[in-house]
Motif scaffolding. Structure first.
Motif, PDB file in Angstrom:
ATOM      1  N   ARG A   1       0.839  -1.208   0.000  1.00 26.84           N
ATOM      2  CA  ARG A   1       0.000   0.000   0.000  1.00 26.84           C
ATOM      3  C   ARG A   1       0.869   1.252   0.000  1.00 26.84           C
ATOM      4  O   ARG A   1       0.556   2.243  -0.674  1.00 26.84           O
ATOM      5  CB  ARG A   1      -0.914   0.009   1.227  1.00 26.84           C
ATOM      6  CG  ARG A   1      -2.160  -0.837   1.108  1.00 26.84           C
ATOM      7  CD  ARG A   1      -2.992  -0.741   2.375  1.00 26.84           C
ATOM      8  NE  ARG A   1      -3.374   0.627   2.710  1.00 26.84           N
ATOM      9  CZ  ARG A   1      -3.745   1.036   3.912  1.00 26.84           C
ATOM     10  NH1 ARG A   1      -3.770   0.179   4.932  1.00 26.84           N
ATOM     11  NH2 ARG A   1      -4.093   2.282   4.116  1.00 26.84           N
ATOM     12  N   VAL A   2       1.944   1.205   0.752  1.00 27.69           N
ATOM     13  CA  VAL A   2       2.830   2.370   0.817  1.00 27.69           C
ATOM     14  C   VAL A   2       3.514   2.598  -0.528  1.00 27.69           C
ATOM     15  O   VAL A   2       3.620   3.734  -0.997  1.00 27.69           O
ATOM     16  CB  VAL A   2       3.863   2.203   1.939  1.00 27.69           C
ATOM     17  CG1 VAL A   2       4.928   3.291   1.857  1.00 27.69           C
ATOM     18  CG2 VAL A   2       3.177   2.252   3.294  1.00 27.69           C
ATOM     19  N   LEU A   3       3.970   1.537  -1.157  1.00 29.72           N
ATOM     20  CA  LEU A   3       4.620   1.700  -2.466  1.00 29.72           C
ATOM     21  C   LEU A   3       3.645   2.294  -3.481  1.00 29.72           C
ATOM     22  O   LEU A   3       4.019   3.165  -4.285  1.00 29.72           O
ATOM     23  CB  LEU A   3       5.153   0.355  -2.952  1.00 29.72           C
ATOM     24  CG  LEU A   3       6.316  -0.219  -2.145  1.00 29.72           C
ATOM     25  CD1 LEU A   3       6.671  -1.610  -2.658  1.00 29.72           C
ATOM     26  CD2 LEU A   3       7.531   0.696  -2.186  1.00 29.72           C
ATOM     27  N   ALA A   4       2.395   1.833  -3.456  1.00 32.68           N
ATOM     28  CA  ALA A   4       1.387   2.403  -4.346  1.00 32.68           C
ATOM     29  C   ALA A   4       1.189   3.889  -4.045  1.00 32.68           C
ATOM     30  O   ALA A   4       1.095   4.718  -4.966  1.00 32.68           O
ATOM     31  CB  ALA A   4       0.073   1.648  -4.207  1.00 32.68           C
ATOM     32  N   ARG A   5       1.133   4.229  -2.769  1.00 34.02           N
ATOM     33  CA  ARG A   5       0.968   5.628  -2.369  1.00 34.02           C
ATOM     34  C   ARG A   5       2.165   6.468  -2.800  1.00 34.02           C
ATOM     35  O   ARG A   5       1.999   7.590  -3.282  1.00 34.02           O
ATOM     36  CB  ARG A   5       0.770   5.698  -0.845  1.00 34.02           C
ATOM     37  CG  ARG A   5       0.762   7.116  -0.267  1.00 34.02           C
ATOM     38  CD  ARG A   5      -0.406   7.927  -0.764  1.00 34.02           C
ATOM     39  NE  ARG A   5      -0.346   9.294  -0.277  1.00 34.02           N
ATOM     40  CZ  ARG A   5      -1.112  10.289  -0.731  1.00 34.02           C
ATOM     41  NH1 ARG A   5      -2.010  10.057  -1.691  1.00 34.02           N
ATOM     42  NH2 ARG A   5      -1.007  11.507  -0.236  1.00 34.02           N
ATOM     43  N   LEU A   6       3.364   5.920  -2.633  1.00 34.34           N
ATOM     44  CA  LEU A   6       4.552   6.673  -3.038  1.00 34.34           C
ATOM     45  C   LEU A   6       4.528   6.973  -4.536  1.00 34.34           C
ATOM     46  O   LEU A   6       4.870   8.082  -4.964  1.00 34.34           O
ATOM     47  CB  LEU A   6       5.814   5.889  -2.671  1.00 34.34           C
ATOM     48  CG  LEU A   6       6.147   5.777  -1.186  1.00 34.34           C
ATOM     49  CD1 LEU A   6       7.340   4.842  -0.975  1.00 34.34           C
ATOM     50  CD2 LEU A   6       6.438   7.148  -0.568  1.00 34.34           C
TER      51      LEU A   6
END
Length: 284
Positions: A108-113
């Motif tokens: 989820r964090v990678l997608a957000r980044l």
């Protein structure tokens, strides 16, 4: 089950030269955290480290702007270099806000980044993000989609391999490891560079993820040790050569990549130490 099978990151931490790199980084980080300026003005050091780290990460991606130009600019929606610098700045500001989510869902964090890096495609103009790449924002790339990552020329894994390896990396991170923070950060950074999971800005995202690991691990909780500065100072050629070691998967190659990341952190420490000294003198 053997220790190396249960905790492969810990096994990397035992490679020749890696414990020395870990210890050297820890001593450097401890020194800057002990600087007298940090007791009173740590928030200023954090802000400056984010700015300098973003400038350096953008430089590795081909937008090598002077620090004062980055500091002066307010509009980053112009040409490709400006958009790269803007993406790096947004990532630097966002990374510290995602620590709790990272521990539970790295994907989820990678997608957000990537979403943060890409910004608003509608504002990019004629030379900006196409409708196709806009649809790819925040999700792993698919087979046949073009990948814009100017620094890394290694063969691209296929889309299915990207998804599988991302899930494997996330599982490792969620399970936790006894490996030092430097080792985990280097593996996250190297794996994302190897996969280039997004159509754009994968290098920027990889370096932002490295920063998140260093912060979230407790090694650099105030985010004052910008490894990106060190990566840029060591140079693009050395960065690619060290990354080739990661790609090789050999013990020597992996150890060389981890040690390179360690030197980058130490140079980031040196940068923030210089900022501390300037603040102490009243020069910044």
């Amino acid at each position: 089950m053997s220790t190396s099978a249960a905790d492969p990151l810990a096994a990397l931490g035992a490679l020749p030269g890696v414990p020395d790199a870990v210890e050297s980084v820890r001593k450097a980080v401890d020194r800057v955290y002990g600087h007298r300026v940090m007791r009173r003005r740590s928030s200023e050091i954090t802000s400056e480290a984010a700015l300098r780290g973003a400038r350096a990460s953008a430089a590795l991606a081909g937008a090598d702007w002077a620090l004062e130009e980055v500091r002066r600019r307010t509009d980053f929606s112009g040409d490709a270099e400006a958009r790269t610098v803007g993406a790096a700045l947004r990532l630097g500001a966002e990374a510290g806000q995602l620590l709790s989510i990272w521990r539970q869902s790295p994907l989820r964090v990678l997608a957000r980044l990537h979403l943060v890096a890409a910004g608003d495609p509608g504002e990019a103009g004629e030379a900006g993000v196409s409708a196709v790449s806009a649809a790819a924002v925040g999700r792993p790339r698919q087979d046949g989609e073009a990948v814009d990552e100017p620094l890394i020329r290694a063969p691209l894994p296929g889309a299915a391999e990207v998804v599988g390896r991302l899930e494997g990396l996330a599982d490792l991170l969620i399970a936790g490891s006894s490996a030092p923070a430097l080792v985990t950060a280097a593996v996250v950074h190297g794996e994302l560079l190897a996969l280039r999971p997004f159509t754009t800005y994968s290098g920027l995202v990889a370096r932002a993820a490295e920063r998140i690991v260093l912060i979230g691990s407790g090694l650099d909780p105030k985010a004052i040790c910008p490894a990106e500065v060190g990566h840029a100072e060591l140079g693009r050629e050395a960065y690619v050569a060290a990354f080739d070691g990661y790609l090789s998967g050999t013990p020597d190659g992996m150890a060389a990549w981890i040690a390179h990341c360690g030197r980058a952190v130490e140079l980031g420490v040196r940068e923030s130490t210089a900022v501390c000294e300037a603040l102490q003198r009243g020069a910044a």
